[in-house]
Write an enzyme that holds these catalytic residues in place. Structure first.
Site: not given
Ligand code: CMC
Length: 434
Positions: A311, A368
Site C-alpha cells: 500500500h 483487498d
Molecule cells: N508484490 C510484489 N512487489 C511489490 C508489491 C506487490 N504487491 N507492491 C509493491 N511491490 C514492490 C515494488 O515492485 C517496489 O519494489 P522495488 O523497490 O524493488 O522497485 C516496491 O515494492 C515499492 O513499490 P511501489 O510500486 O513503488 O509502491 P507504491 O506505493 O507506489 O504502490 C501499490 C502501492 C498498492 C500500487 C502496490 O503495492 C501494488 O501494486 N500492490 C498490488 C495491488 C493491490 O493490492 N492494490 C490494492 C491497494 S489497497 C486498495 C486501495 O486502496 O486501492
C-alpha cells in the site's frame, strides 16, 4: 491555508547561493508540511514528486490515516469501532456531514435514500445497449455519468439540491450495480424496495427473481455492510484524487463521480480485489501452494505483483485487512460456505510476511486481500467485486467533493511537469522528411 493548520518555525532553503524562507505548518495529528506554493515564483524551481507520494494536495477534515502505525479514522472515529458498532448508512452520514446522526437525522437520510433509489425509467434502455459480458465497472461509470442528463445540476447549488444529489448517488449506485448484473445474466430487473435496509435491498435486487425469493442470510448482510464501511473513505487515494481533480474544474458532479469510478477500476486500486481471487483460483487450479506465484511477484523483471499486498500509505498491516480477516474466519466457518481459497490465502500471507523481500519493502496484506473471499462467500460474482468497492466508496467521494466545493478557495488541480521531449525544431514539408 486555513487556521486549522498551526504555523511552525519556517524552513530555510538555500538554492543557487540564495536563501529562501518557506512557511511550515502542523496539522492536528502532528503531520508537518512545508508550504511550497510560492516556490516557483520565488526561486524558479518546482518540486518533483512522481505519483504525489510526498505531496499534500489539500487540507481535509474527513479521514485520518497513520500508515506507520496502521491507524484509520473517519471524522475521528477509529475504523475498528465503526466496523463493529455502526452500519454503512450511518457511516455514510458521518463522512458526508461530519457527525454521527441523531435518530431523526438518520431517519431523514434513510428516507431520502429510499425515495431516490429508483433510476429514471428511460435509463433502462441503456442497459440493453451494452454488449453481453461487458465489465460492470464500465457500465457503472457510463450510467453514473449519464445521470447528469436525467438529473440536471445547476451552477449555484442550494442545500436542498445538494442533499438530493447525495441521495441520488449513494442510493442509485446500488440500483445501477444490481441492474447491470441482472442484465449481464439475462434476468429481469428487480426494483428497489422501501421495506429493506440498504444492503438487504441491494442483495435482493441482485439475487431475487420473479420466480425465486431471495433468502437473506443475516451474517452475509452484516459482512457486506461492514465491508462497505471499511471501503467508505481512504483520504487522497487515486480515485478520490480523481474526484477532486475533476471536481476542481467545477464539472457536473455525476461526471466527477464517474471519473472516480473509472480510476477505481484499475488493478492497482479497487480492481485488486478481483485480481486477488483470480490469483488464488490460479494457484488452486495448478495445485501449488503459492510459492511459485510469490517468487514471480518478487522478480523485478516480471510484471506480476502479489495482489492484495502493499500500500502506498500503510507500511504496517492495513487496519481494514485486520477487521476483514477476523470476519472471513467467522463467515467462512459457517456450514456450507467453506472456501479452499481461504487456506491458500492464509498460507500466502504467512509465507510473504516471513519473506525478506516483503519485510524489507514493508509490504503487508491490504483491504483487498480478504475482501474478495467475503464477497465470494456472499455469492457475489468476481466481476462485481470492484463495483461493491465503488458502492462503499461513494460517500467518501461525495464527502471530498462537498469539502472541496465548500472550501474557502477552490483552486483548479493543475500540477506542473518537467519537460524532457524534443527541444525546438521547425516544420518540414512531407517530401523533405526521411
Ligand atoms: N508484490 C510484489 N512487489 C511489490 C508489491 C506487490 N504487491 N507492491 C509493491 N511491490 C514492490 C515494488 O515492485 C517496489 O519494489 P522495488 O523497490 O524493488 O522497485 C516496491 O515494492 C515499492 O513499490 P511501489 O510500486 O513503488 O509502491 P507504491 O506505493 O507506489 O504502490 C501499490 C502501492 C498498492 C500500487 C502496490 O503495492 C501494488 O501494486 N500492490 C498490488 C495491488 C493491490 O493490492 N492494490 C490494492 C491497494 S489497497 C486498495 C486501495 O486502496 O486501492
Amino acid at each position: 491555508m486555513t487556521d486549522r493548520l498551526k504555523p511552525l518555525t519556517p524552513a530555510i532553503l538555500t538554492l543557487d547561493d540564495k536563501t529562501y524562507t518557506l512557511p511550515t505548518y502542523i496539522g492536528i495529528e502532528g503531520e508537518k508540511a512545508i508550504d511550497i506554493s510560492k516556490l516557483r515564483s520565488q526561486t524558479g524551481y518546482v518540486t518533483l514528486d512522481e505519483g504525489y507520494g510526498n505531496t499534500g494536495a489539500c487540507e481535509s477534515a474527513i479521514t485520518y490515516i497513520d500508515g506507520e502505525k496502521g491507524i484509520l479514522r473517519y471524522r475521528g472515529y477509529p475504523i475498528e469501532e465503526l466496523a463493529e458498532h455502526s452500519r454503512f448508512v450511518e457511516v455514510a452520514y458521518l463522512l458526508l456531514y461530519g457527525e454521527l446522526p441523531t435518530v431523526e437525522q438518520l431517519q431523514h437520510f434513510s428516507t431520502a435514500l429510499n425515495d431516490s433509489s429508483i433510476i429514471h425509467e428511460d435509463m433502462h434502455h441503456f442497459f440493453n445497449g451494452f454488449p453481453r459480458g461487458s465489465h460492470p465497472m464500465g457500465i457503472l461509470a457510463t450510467m453514473v455519468a449519464s445521470l447528469s442528463t436525467f438529473y440536471p445540476v445547476f451552477d449555484r447549488l442550494d442545500e436542498a439540491s445538494e442533499i438530493q444529489i447525495v441521495a441520488n448517488l449513494v442510493s442509485q449506485v446500488r440500483t445501477i450495480a444490481a441492474f447491470s448484473y441482472k442484465k449481464s445474466i439475462g434476468e429481469p430487473l428487480v426494483y428497489p424496495s422501501h421495506t429493506l435496509s440498504y444492503v438487504r435491498n441491494f442483495l435482493n435486487m441482485m439475487f431475487a427473481s420473479p420466480v425465486r425469493d431471495y433468502q437473506l442470510d443475516d451474517d452475509i448482510v452484516r459482512a457486506i455492510d461492514m465491508l462497505l464501511i471499511l471501503h467508505a473513505d481512504h483520504e487522497q487515494n487515486c480515485s478520490t484524487s480523481s474526484v477532486r481533480t475533476a471536481g476542481s474544474s467545477m464539472a457536473n458532479v455525476y461526471a466527477v463521480i464517474s471519473a472516480g469510478i473509472s480510476a477505481l477500476w484499475g488493478p492497482r486500486h479497487g480492481g485488486a480485489n478481483q485480481e486477488v481471487i483470480k490469483m488464488l483460483e490460479q494457484i488452486h487450479a495448478e495445485g501449488g501452494d503459492g510459492t511459485e506465484f510469490i517468487n514471480e511477484a518478487k522478480n523485478k523483471y516480471s510484471s506480476k505483483r502479489l495482489m492484495g499486498f502493499g500500500h502506498r500509505v500503510y507500511k504496517n498491516y492495513d487496519p481494514r485487512a485486520t477487521v476483514l480477516k477476523k470476519h472471513c474466519d467467522i463467515l467462512l466457518n459457517k456450514p456450507g460456505i467453506k472456501d479452499p481459497l481461504l487456506d491458500i490465502a492464509r498460507r500466502i500471507e504467512e509465507v510473504a510476511l516471513n519473506d525478506d523481500y516483503f519485510i524489507s519493502r514493508k509490504l503487508y496484506p491490504n483491504v483487498d486481500f480478504y475482501s474478495g473471499l467475503i464477497l465470494r462467500a456472499a455469492g457475489i460474482p468476481t466481476n462485481m467485486f470492484t463495483v461493491l468497492f465503488a458502492i462503499g466508496r461513494m460517500p467518501g467521494w461525495l464527502a471530498h467533493w462537498r469539502e472541496m466545493i465548500h472550501g474557502e478557495r477552490v483552486a483548479i488541480y493543475r500540477p506542473r511537469q518537467i519537460y524532457v521531449g524534443e527541444s525546438i525544431r521547425h516544420y518540414r514539408d512531407i517530401k523533405d522528411r526521411t
